[in-house]
Design a protein around this motif. Sequence first.
Motif, PDB file in Angstrom:
ATOM      1  N   SER A  57       0.844  -1.198   0.000  1.00 54.54           N
ATOM      2  CA  SER A  57       0.000   0.000   0.000  1.00 54.54           C
ATOM      3  C   SER A  57       0.877   1.245   0.000  1.00 54.54           C
ATOM      4  O   SER A  57       2.083   1.168   0.249  1.00 54.54           O
ATOM      5  CB  SER A  57      -0.874   0.019   1.263  1.00 54.54           C
ATOM      6  N   GLY A  58       0.233   2.381  -0.223  1.00 53.84           N
ATOM      7  CA  GLY A  58       0.954   3.648  -0.151  1.00 53.84           C
ATOM      8  C   GLY A  58       1.468   3.906   1.258  1.00 53.84           C
ATOM      9  O   GLY A  58       2.561   4.436   1.463  1.00 53.84           O
ATOM     10  N   THR A  59       0.683   3.510   2.225  1.00 60.47           N
ATOM     11  CA  THR A  59       1.079   3.704   3.621  1.00 60.47           C
ATOM     12  C   THR A  59       2.324   2.875   3.940  1.00 60.47           C
ATOM     13  O   THR A  59       3.281   3.365   4.554  1.00 60.47           O
ATOM     14  CB  THR A  59      -0.092   3.308   4.547  1.00 60.47           C
ATOM     15  N   SER A  61       4.495   1.841   1.825  1.00 62.40           N
ATOM     16  CA  SER A  61       5.588   2.381   1.029  1.00 62.40           C
ATOM     17  C   SER A  61       6.239   3.577   1.735  1.00 62.40           C
ATOM     18  O   SER A  61       7.463   3.643   1.901  1.00 62.40           O
ATOM     19  CB  SER A  61       5.021   2.808  -0.329  1.00 62.40           C
ATOM     20  N   ASN A  62       5.397   4.525   2.165  1.00 64.53           N
ATOM     21  CA  ASN A  62       5.929   5.697   2.861  1.00 64.53           C
ATOM     22  C   ASN A  62       6.591   5.302   4.178  1.00 64.53           C
ATOM     23  O   ASN A  62       7.637   5.835   4.553  1.00 64.53           O
ATOM     24  CB  ASN A  62       4.804   6.704   3.133  1.00 64.53           C
ATOM     25  N   LEU A  63       5.973   4.350   4.881  1.00 67.58           N
ATOM     26  CA  LEU A  63       6.512   3.924   6.176  1.00 67.58           C
ATOM     27  C   LEU A  63       7.884   3.269   5.995  1.00 67.58           C
ATOM     28  O   LEU A  63       8.851   3.625   6.683  1.00 67.58           O
ATOM     29  CB  LEU A  63       5.524   2.959   6.852  1.00 67.58           C
ATOM     30  N   LEU A 165       9.499  11.858  -1.944  1.00 67.15           N
ATOM     31  CA  LEU A 165       8.260  12.365  -2.535  1.00 67.15           C
ATOM     32  C   LEU A 165       7.162  11.314  -2.406  1.00 67.15           C
ATOM     33  O   LEU A 165       7.296  10.203  -2.941  1.00 67.15           O
ATOM     34  CB  LEU A 165       8.487  12.705  -4.016  1.00 67.15           C
ATOM     35  N   ASP A 166       6.093  11.665  -1.685  1.00 63.75           N
ATOM     36  CA  ASP A 166       4.910  10.817  -1.653  1.00 63.75           C
ATOM     37  C   ASP A 166       4.122  11.143  -2.922  1.00 63.75           C
ATOM     38  O   ASP A 166       3.382  12.118  -2.980  1.00 63.75           O
ATOM     39  CB  ASP A 166       4.100  11.109  -0.387  1.00 63.75           C
ATOM     40  N   GLY A 167       4.333  10.310  -3.934  1.00 67.63           N
ATOM     41  CA  GLY A 167       3.706  10.548  -5.231  1.00 67.63           C
ATOM     42  C   GLY A 167       2.590   9.557  -5.489  1.00 67.63           C
ATOM     43  O   GLY A 167       2.466   9.025  -6.595  1.00 67.63           O
TER      44      GLY A 167
HETATM   45  C1  LIG Z   1      -3.805   7.269  -0.700  1.00 66.91           C
HETATM   46  C2  LIG Z   1      -2.534   7.955  -0.332  1.00 66.91           C
HETATM   47  C3  LIG Z   1      -1.557   7.285   0.417  1.00 66.91           C
HETATM   48  C4  LIG Z   1      -1.777   5.925   1.044  1.00 66.91           C
HETATM   49  O1  LIG Z   1      -2.100   4.925   0.191  1.00 66.91           O
HETATM   50  P1  LIG Z   1      -2.813   3.588   0.737  1.00 66.91           P
HETATM   51  O2  LIG Z   1      -2.558   2.641  -0.374  1.00 66.91           O
HETATM   52  O3  LIG Z   1      -4.245   3.940   0.923  1.00 66.91           O
HETATM   53  O4  LIG Z   1      -2.154   3.203   2.008  1.00 66.91           O
HETATM   54  C5  LIG Z   1      -0.379   7.949   0.677  1.00 66.91           C
HETATM   55  N1  LIG Z   1      -0.175   9.205   0.239  1.00 66.91           N
HETATM   56  C6  LIG Z   1      -1.092   9.880  -0.467  1.00 66.91           C
HETATM   57  C7  LIG Z   1      -0.789  11.274  -0.924  1.00 66.91           C
HETATM   58  C8  LIG Z   1      -2.308   9.281  -0.783  1.00 66.91           C
HETATM   59  O5  LIG Z   1      -3.217   9.960  -1.477  1.00 66.91           O
END
Ligand SMILES: *Cc1c(COP(=O)(O)O)cnc(C)c1O
Length: 334
Positions: A57-59, A61-63, A165-167
């Motif tokens: 997930s994005g979470t 990834s950032n973590l 960068l949180d892209g």
């Molecule tokens: C949705 C989102 C995330 C997290 O993504 P998930 O897959 O929901 O964990 C992180 N950063 C931004 C800017 C997002 O819009």
Amino acid sequence: MIDLRSDTVTQPTDAMRRAMADAEVGDDVFGDDPTVNRLQDRVAELTGKEAALFVASGTQSNLAGVLAHCGRGDAFLIGRGYHVVSYEGGGSAVLGSAWPYPLEVDARGALAPETIHAAIPADDVHFPQPVLLCLENTMGGKVQSLDTIRAAADAGRSHGLAVHLDGARLWNAVVATGTEVADWTQHVDTVSLCLSKGLGAPVGSVLAGPADFISRAHRIRKMLGGGMRQAVVLAAAGLHALDHHVERLADDHARAARLAEAIGALGRDDVRVVGQETNMAMVEVDAPAAVASHLAQHGITVLPWPTMRLVCHLGIDDAAVDAVVAAFASAPAA
Ligand SMILES: *Cc1c(COP(=O)(O)O)cnc(C)c1O
């Protein structure tokens, strides 16, 4: 069903399901899944980075990214309201003992270089020392310009900070501005890209950066329980999305613009269009709960927020836009 809550609600298309069914399968924890490796190589190339890592997930990834950048007690600078500090359960502090230092952003969500310079503490035992700057694009659907990202990254770098960068929705910025992914990622050290929002894959993000960083993030991903074994079906969906669903984001942007224009043209006092950014139309609604339930009776799902975010995606076609406009037109007055 017309679901405007988010672009995360997209369903895999028939072609994507076929790509998932046909993919070659290995075990990714042993590193021998050819499809996951292809996806990672592809994103490394797109971003101009040495390596990339497929994550749940994005979470995650950032973590994994923040933890790979920061040691225990290190600080990271970040815009107030950015996803990493506001919507990820405080994971970087909870699981990494990395301390987020939120900075003021402007109305478009941009971090000014002066704000970054002013936030750098003296080298004094009292002050947590930042090692990382976290940026975000798009931010709440808003494109941060290349100049904005470059200037913020340069400001961070001038103090020796790494830049992440949180892209999650960088694709939308790429398509909206007619640029390439690498035009943005050349200014940052590491980047997280989402496959499961506008691109329409069911699951997954990809973290990219220098090889030693990705190797630390890989270890952290395992520690977080993010080793996914036969991840192939998910990676195949991601590859299919990269091949077929990037350029079409322009259709989502056009439909969001049409939604904003048509709802505005209704001329209602109680439903006011306050903006449109990439794939989102923003509508201020005096009676959000009543309007949401009226829309629900017409098969339309929205989040009942006072400023409603109507998000266009793979599952929203022109007929759906017409149906949404008609439902707003027939909503009882507040
Ligand atoms: C949705 C989102 C995330 C997290 O993504 P998930 O897959 O929901 O964990 C992180 N950063 C931004 C800017 C997002 O819009």
